[in-house]
Motif scaffolding. Structure first.
Motif, PDB file in Angstrom:
ATOM      1  N   LEU A  76       0.809  -1.216   0.000  1.00 31.84           N
ATOM      2  CA  LEU A  76       0.000   0.000   0.000  1.00 31.84           C
ATOM      3  C   LEU A  76       0.847   1.273   0.000  1.00 31.84           C
ATOM      4  CD1 LEU A  76      -2.815  -1.069   2.498  1.00 31.84           C
ATOM      5  CD2 LEU A  76      -3.069  -0.672   0.047  1.00 31.84           C
ATOM      6  N   VAL A  77       2.002   1.246   0.651  1.00 33.85           N
ATOM      7  CA  VAL A  77       2.813   2.479   0.750  1.00 33.85           C
ATOM      8  C   VAL A  77       3.975   2.488  -0.226  1.00 33.85           C
ATOM      9  CG1 VAL A  77       2.209   2.786   3.180  1.00 33.85           C
ATOM     10  CG2 VAL A  77       4.292   1.523   2.588  1.00 33.85           C
ATOM     11  N   GLU A 109      -5.983   3.325   2.853  1.00 28.10           N
ATOM     12  CA  GLU A 109      -6.577   2.112   2.310  1.00 28.10           C
ATOM     13  C   GLU A 109      -6.548   0.970   3.321  1.00 28.10           C
ATOM     14  OE1 GLU A 109      -4.519   4.508  -0.936  1.00 28.10           O
ATOM     15  OE2 GLU A 109      -3.961   3.679   1.026  1.00 28.10           O
ATOM     16  N   ALA A 110      -5.480   0.902   4.152  1.00 35.33           N
ATOM     17  CA  ALA A 110      -5.398  -0.147   5.174  1.00 35.33           C
ATOM     18  C   ALA A 110      -6.468   0.063   6.238  1.00 35.33           C
ATOM     19  CB  ALA A 110      -4.007  -0.143   5.805  1.00 35.33           C
ATOM     20  N   VAL A 111      -6.663   1.320   6.617  1.00 36.01           N
ATOM     21  CA  VAL A 111      -7.694   1.627   7.617  1.00 36.01           C
ATOM     22  C   VAL A 111      -9.075   1.268   7.081  1.00 36.01           C
ATOM     23  CG1 VAL A 111      -8.714   3.453   9.015  1.00 36.01           C
ATOM     24  CG2 VAL A 111      -6.245   3.472   8.540  1.00 36.01           C
ATOM     25  N   ALA A 112      -9.334   1.621   5.822  1.00 35.20           N
ATOM     26  CA  ALA A 112     -10.642   1.329   5.238  1.00 35.20           C
ATOM     27  C   ALA A 112     -10.878  -0.174   5.113  1.00 35.20           C
ATOM     28  CB  ALA A 112     -10.740   1.997   3.863  1.00 35.20           C
ATOM     29  N   LEU A 113      -9.850  -0.915   4.705  1.00 38.71           N
ATOM     30  CA  LEU A 113      -9.988  -2.363   4.558  1.00 38.71           C
ATOM     31  C   LEU A 113     -10.271  -3.024   5.904  1.00 38.71           C
ATOM     32  CD1 LEU A 113      -9.797  -4.862   2.746  1.00 38.71           C
ATOM     33  CD2 LEU A 113      -7.327  -4.906   3.188  1.00 38.71           C
ATOM     34  N   LEU A 152       2.627  11.923   6.516  1.00 33.26           N
ATOM     35  CA  LEU A 152       2.291  10.774   7.354  1.00 33.26           C
ATOM     36  C   LEU A 152       0.990  10.130   6.886  1.00 33.26           C
ATOM     37  CD1 LEU A 152       2.906   9.045   9.834  1.00 33.26           C
ATOM     38  CD2 LEU A 152       1.682  10.731  11.225  1.00 33.26           C
ATOM     39  N   ALA A 153       0.029  10.960   6.497  1.00 32.86           N
ATOM     40  CA  ALA A 153      -1.255  10.449   6.009  1.00 32.86           C
ATOM     41  C   ALA A 153      -1.142  10.182   4.514  1.00 32.86           C
ATOM     42  CB  ALA A 153      -2.365  11.460   6.284  1.00 32.86           C
ATOM     43  N   ALA A 154      -1.223   8.916   4.141  1.00 34.34           N
ATOM     44  CA  ALA A 154      -1.009   8.539   2.738  1.00 34.34           C
ATOM     45  C   ALA A 154      -2.287   7.980   2.131  1.00 34.34           C
ATOM     46  CB  ALA A 154       0.101   7.497   2.638  1.00 34.34           C
TER      47      ALA A 154
END
Length: 557
Positions: A41-42, A61-65, A197-199
């Motif tokens: 993701l990063v 995207e990791a948080v949403a998943l 930091l926020a990607a």
């Protein structure tokens, strides 16, 4: 009286010993899956952003998943896992391709047009480093693609199941990451320059790839329209009377870019060019130089060759294939129609090139098998430039009863990997080229050079010095009043020499002994000598065909 309870313990079974190991192995696999997904993701798509700090970013995207895994029912989640996993695997493969493409060619990977470059890339590695290295690189590439396309969905599935098993911990983690991402996004907090930091890089990358595909398809339509607009197609482009009786040689010097003639590292090349200017002037020649902007960078030389020859911008393989399938007038076919014998000298081509006759209309195409060379190859180059030039003299220029000649000569001693590099010998002693064997055996190999990457730029400069020295010496020895030489680079060298974000400029020089030829380009503003300075004119490479034909012939009606 009852006996006391037994204090003996049950002997440990093999299953009891295996349980902690299984838990530890499962934990390790879970951690690897999380790390794999997080990295995918990063992962940036350009080498300049490939830093350790990039891995510390928080991907939305990791948080949403994770949030969807906690809220959706299990059956829709399983479908989501495979969809996300396959898409993320494909996007990661495209990112890796982009890293390679930007690192070598200085531009993003185009999935529409660049897949055709895989074969030539393998051929380059094989010719430069050997078939074992090429086979190993091909196997590694295939394994990497399989790992990404198969491993990514499996890792996403493993990570989602972990989130669902540990719901309490996962909820706290998702809320915490959401808060961190939101604060960082609003405040612009970063962990390094250009590394917020926020990607949300994967979403943006996916959107960019969709736009790139759409743009590539539209560009192909524009290219087809541009090819059809050819003022020289229906009639011969004048009689080229200003070059009547001249031998016109278009010599491409591989990887000869602006970086070779400007900057402190180019001091050796500058000395060769300045000394060559004085030597040619003493022999009665004049030279004028400028820059052209090439459609390619770091490789894929044939795109530059076709752009200069055809007068249309060819910056990808699909456009190249479409151009060669048509009948657009090239410099070569223009000279052929006007009565010149046309020849291509391709000393490092390893196979047939039917398009040379079918599209460019060369009367004769010489490749590595038709020049009588019996010596060793030097890296990618099948033979030293000095030998190739002497073979050109022997086969085409030396015969006394012949028509005027127009030739494209592709010199390859300055082709990467820039080792081993030959050096000049006495022209009379070249023979069949076997004399170069001793030189090759004692030279630095490509593997030795590239194990010390800091030495590569100097090796590149040395190869350019050799190619230019060979060409200047050739003009001095074999040139005549009838020679008109157009010396041009095809593209800048790879980013290991040119750096990231470099321009696409390449030097171009016209050399002639006849003052009338030089006077024909006096309005171009090109600078005197073999070395263009910082203020020299810069043209797009696709403008050269029409300006050259217009200067030396009649404009088409």
């Amino acid at each position: 009286m009852r006996s006391a309870p037994s204090t003996r313990t049950r002997p440990a079974s093999p299953q009891d010993d295996e349980a902690p190991r299984r838990r530890l192995a499962a934990l390790l696999v879970d951690c690897l899956a999380l790390a794999f997904v997080w990295t995918a993701l990063v992962l940036p798509d350009t080498p300049d952003r490939l830093t350790p700090s990039a891995l510390v970013q928080v991907p939305v995207e990791a948080v949403a998943l994770a949030a969807m895994a906690l809220t959706l029912p299990r059956r829709p989640t399983r479908v989501l896992v495979w969809l996300v996993g396959v898409l993320l695997g494909l996007l990661t493969a495209l990112k890796v391709a982009g890293l390679v493409s930007v690192g070598v060619l200085g531009r993003p990977f185009d999935p529409v047009t660049d897949a055709a470059h895989l074969g030539p890339a393998v051929d380059f590695v094989s010719a430069s480093f050997g078939s074992v290295a090429a086979g190993g690189a091909a196997v590694a590439a295939v394994l990497l693609v399989v790992l990404l396309l198969v491993g990514t969905p499996l890792s996403v599935g493993r990570a989602v199941r972990l989130v669902q098993r540990r719901r309490g911990t996962s909820v706290v983690a998702v809320l915490g990451l959401t808060a961190v991402w939101s604060v960082a996004a609003v405040s612009g907090l970063g962990i390094a320059p250009r590394e917020p930091l926020a990607a949300a890089d994967t979403v943006r990358f996916a959107e960019g790839e969709v736009r790139a595909v759409s743009s590539s398809l539209a560009e192909q339509r524009r290219f087809d329209a541009a090819v059809r607009v050819d003022p020289y197609r229906r009639a011969a482009p004048g009689d080229l009377s200003a070059l009547r009786g001249k031998d016109v040689v278009l010599a491409f010097v591989e990887s000869y870019g602006r970086v070779a003639v400007q900057g402190q590292a180019s001091a050796g090349v500058q000395r060769v060019l300045d000394a060559g200017s004085r030597q040619l002037r003493a022999s009665g020649y004049a030279a004028r130089s400028a820059f052209l902007t090439s459609p390619t960078f770091g490789g894929v030389s044939w795109l530059a060759h076709s752009t200069l020859q055809s007068g249309v911008w060819v910056d990808n393989q699909s456009s190249y294939d479409r151009l060669l399938a048509g009948d657009r007038t090239s410099l070569t076919s223009a000279f052929g129609r006007a009565g010149w014998r046309t020849v291509a000298l391709l000393p490092s081509d390893r196979g047939a090139w039917p398009q040379g006759r079918a599209h460019y209309r060369f009367d004769t195409v010489y490749d590595s098998s038709s020049l009588g060379y019996a010596g060793p190859g030097f890296g990618f180059s099948m033979m030293p430039d000095q030998y190739a030039l002497q073979a050109f003299q022997r086969l085409e220029l030396a015969p006394s009863k012949r028509p005027p000649l127009m030739a494209e000569v592709d010199l390859a001693s300055s082709h990467g990997p820039w080792a081993p590099v030959p050096h000049m010998l006495a022209w009379d002693g070249l023979g069949d080229g076997s004399v170069f064997a001793g030189m090759h055996d004692g030279a630095q190999t490509a593997g030795e050079l590239w194990s010390h990457r800091d030495r590569v730029p100097a090796a590149y400069m040395a190869s350019i010095e050799y190619s230019l020295t060979a060409l200047i010496s050739f003009v001095e020895r074999y040139g005549s009043d009838s020679l008109v030489l157009v010396l041009v680079g095809d593209h800048q060298p790879a980013t290991i020499v040119s750096g990231h974000g470099g321009n696409h400029d390449v030097p171009i020089t016209l050399v002639a002994r006849d003052p009338e030829v030089i006077s024909r380009i006096s309005g171009w503003g090109w600078q005197d000598g073999l070395r263009p300075g910082a203020g020299a004119p810069v043209w797009r490479m696709d403008l050269f065909r029409d300006r050259f034909l217009g200067a030396f012939g009649k404009a088409p009606r």
